[in-house]
Design a protein around this motif. Structure first.
Motif, PDB file in Angstrom:
ATOM      1  N   GLN A   1      23.383   1.629 -11.945  1.00 36.92           N
ATOM      2  CA  GLN A   1      22.874   2.318 -10.756  1.00 36.92           C
ATOM      3  C   GLN A   1      23.530   1.724  -9.519  1.00 36.92           C
ATOM      4  O   GLN A   1      23.458   0.520  -9.284  1.00 36.92           O
ATOM      5  N   PHE A   2      24.166   2.572  -8.746  1.00 36.02           N
ATOM      6  CA  PHE A   2      24.828   2.167  -7.513  1.00 36.02           C
ATOM      7  C   PHE A   2      24.031   2.662  -6.303  1.00 36.02           C
ATOM      8  O   PHE A   2      23.305   3.657  -6.381  1.00 36.02           O
ATOM      9  N   SER A   3      24.188   1.979  -5.202  1.00 38.49           N
ATOM     10  CA  SER A   3      23.631   2.431  -3.926  1.00 38.49           C
ATOM     11  C   SER A   3      24.726   2.345  -2.874  1.00 38.49           C
ATOM     12  O   SER A   3      25.517   1.399  -2.856  1.00 38.49           O
ATOM     13  N   GLN A   4      24.753   3.336  -2.013  1.00 37.88           N
ATOM     14  CA  GLN A   4      25.779   3.422  -0.982  1.00 37.88           C
ATOM     15  C   GLN A   4      25.136   3.922   0.303  1.00 37.88           C
ATOM     16  O   GLN A   4      24.329   4.857   0.283  1.00 37.88           O
ATOM     17  N   ARG A   5      25.459   3.281   1.403  1.00 35.69           N
ATOM     18  CA  ARG A   5      24.864   3.661   2.677  1.00 35.69           C
ATOM     19  C   ARG A   5      25.409   5.004   3.148  1.00 35.69           C
ATOM     20  O   ARG A   5      26.625   5.227   3.138  1.00 35.69           O
ATOM     21  N   ASN A   6      24.502   5.898   3.534  1.00 33.20           N
ATOM     22  CA  ASN A   6      24.881   7.195   4.092  1.00 33.20           C
ATOM     23  C   ASN A   6      24.638   7.148   5.596  1.00 33.20           C
ATOM     24  O   ASN A   6      23.524   7.349   6.073  1.00 33.20           O
ATOM     25  N   LEU A   7      25.696   6.837   6.343  1.00 29.94           N
ATOM     26  CA  LEU A   7      25.550   6.643   7.780  1.00 29.94           C
ATOM     27  C   LEU A   7      25.091   7.897   8.531  1.00 29.94           C
ATOM     28  O   LEU A   7      24.221   7.810   9.402  1.00 29.94           O
ATOM     29  N   PRO A   8      25.621   9.091   8.240  1.00 31.53           N
ATOM     30  CA  PRO A   8      25.172  10.264   9.003  1.00 31.53           C
ATOM     31  C   PRO A   8      23.680  10.533   8.903  1.00 31.53           C
ATOM     32  O   PRO A   8      23.051  10.941   9.880  1.00 31.53           O
ATOM     33  N   SER A   9      23.084  10.312   7.723  1.00 28.66           N
ATOM     34  CA  SER A   9      21.650  10.563   7.552  1.00 28.66           C
ATOM     35  C   SER A   9      20.816   9.290   7.655  1.00 28.66           C
ATOM     36  O   SER A   9      19.600   9.344   7.507  1.00 28.66           O
ATOM     37  N   ASN A  10      21.479   8.139   7.872  1.00 28.55           N
ATOM     38  CA  ASN A  10      20.789   6.855   7.971  1.00 28.55           C
ATOM     39  C   ASN A  10      19.884   6.624   6.764  1.00 28.55           C
ATOM     40  O   ASN A  10      18.682   6.348   6.886  1.00 28.55           O
ATOM     41  N   SER A  11      20.456   6.752   5.587  1.00 21.91           N
ATOM     42  CA  SER A  11      19.694   6.606   4.353  1.00 21.91           C
ATOM     43  C   SER A  11      20.578   5.962   3.287  1.00 21.91           C
ATOM     44  O   SER A  11      21.760   5.709   3.508  1.00 21.91           O
ATOM     45  N   GLN A  12      19.986   5.729   2.128  1.00 23.26           N
ATOM     46  CA  GLN A  12      20.718   5.175   0.991  1.00 23.26           C
ATOM     47  C   GLN A  12      20.991   6.274  -0.023  1.00 23.26           C
ATOM     48  O   GLN A  12      20.086   7.013  -0.404  1.00 23.26           O
ATOM     49  N   ARG A  13      22.238   6.388  -0.434  1.00 25.41           N
ATOM     50  CA  ARG A  13      22.596   7.323  -1.497  1.00 25.41           C
ATOM     51  C   ARG A  13      22.628   6.546  -2.809  1.00 25.41           C
ATOM     52  O   ARG A  13      23.327   5.541  -2.934  1.00 25.41           O
ATOM     53  N   LYS A  14      21.882   7.002  -3.812  1.00 25.51           N
ATOM     54  CA  LYS A  14      21.821   6.335  -5.107  1.00 25.51           C
ATOM     55  C   LYS A  14      22.393   7.244  -6.183  1.00 25.51           C
ATOM     56  O   LYS A  14      22.159   8.457  -6.164  1.00 25.51           O
ATOM     57  N   TYR A  15      23.124   6.651  -7.124  1.00 18.21           N
ATOM     58  CA  TYR A  15      23.684   7.454  -8.214  1.00 18.21           C
ATOM     59  C   TYR A  15      23.909   6.573  -9.442  1.00 18.21           C
ATOM     60  O   TYR A  15      23.939   5.332  -9.359  1.00 18.21           O
TER      61      TYR A  15
END
Length: 276
Positions: free
Chosen positions: A51-65
């Motif tokens: 499981q990876f997490s990546q910062r989503n700057l435009p939405s100010n959230s964490q993208r997980k996949y």
């Protein structure tokens, strides 16, 4: 004022901001490994799910996949494995794989009136699903401090997890139809089935939280999902006015956990050197 003096005056944006913004974007694009699971696979191989997490700057959230790769028997790292395409986890609050690796608990976000949805998976299908009301508990804790996923018993019959304790006193529902003090049972029944304005509730008295990772969240408490009876119950006998987390099943079926008194709130549970 002359054009020369205006051009040399104070600027709203310091020089070099564009390059710093590009550097920040590049750094945030680097994914972090949150968890990984290793399970038996065909031909005595292994299945590795990360499981990876990546910062989503435009939405100010964490993208997980998630990504999965097959590791054949005898693999010595002498060539590169081919992982699957990323599978983004949308509206997923928590994942937990059973000790055997054959079952998985997925906790998804709730909606109005419900705190979350619990799903159990086996193979490529959902076996059971349950909606948890907010009166039972709030959103789950998966912050790595009070809760780090769910914990299963050895026989995979029960799953313990940490979630927000419900408010001790619920505020009234405002904006609906006012009940008549002289209404009889038939009138009360008709009022419940009649069309009415949408109501809303307050959030109750202010309570101090644990900061940063859990801003605005209610104190954590323990809950157990019984996979045989298919129900969720709060663990009884917990210390009052305490934040409870970090549960772990013992071989004889007991559930020890960590308890912190609510008066000992820290400024932050994240060390200042690693706080984002």
């Amino acid at each position: 004022m002359s054009q020369a003096s205006a051009a040399s005056g104070p600027q709203e944006e310091p020089a070099g901001m564009d390059s710093e913004a590009q550097l920040l974007t590049s750094l945030q694009e680097i994914p972090n490994i949150s968890k990984c699971w290793l399970r038996p696979a065909q031909a005595d191989g292994l299945s590795l799910t990360v499981q990876f997490s990546q910062r989503n700057l435009p939405s100010n959230s964490q993208r997980k996949y998630l990504q999965t790769a097959y590791i054949p028997k005898g693999f010595a790292g002498d060539y590169e494995l081919t992982p699957s395409f990323p599978n983004e986890l949308k509206d997923v609050q928590m994942l937990s794989v059973s000790p055997s690796g054959k079952r998985m608990l997925v906790v998804r976000g709730g909606n109005e009136g419900n705190s979350c949805t619990l799903e159990t998976w086996m193979g490529n299908r959902v076996t059971k699903e349950m909606v948890v009301p907010k009166k039972l508990h709030g959103s789950v804790y998966n912050d790595g401090w009070f809760g780090s996923g769910a914990v299963w018993t050895a026989n995979e019959s029960r799953v313990a997890y940490v979630a927000e304790a419900p408010a001790a006193v619920q505020t009234p529902a405002w904006g609906g139809l006012a009940s008549s003090p002289r209404a009889n049972s038939e009138e009360e029944s008709s009022e419940k089935t009649a069309a009415a304005p949408k109501t809303w509730r307050g959030i109750g008295e202010w309570q101090e939280d644990w900061g940063e990772l859990n801003v605005g969240k209610a104190p954590p408490s323990l809950y157990v999902l019984d996979l045989k009876r298919w129900n969720v119950k709060a663990v009884k006998g917990l210390p009052p006015d305490s934040s409870v987390g970090q549960p772990e099943w013992t071989p004889d079926g007991h559930l020890p956990a960590t308890s912190l008194h609510r008066r000992i709130y820290a400024v932050s549970l994240v060390p200042f050197g690693t706080a984002p």
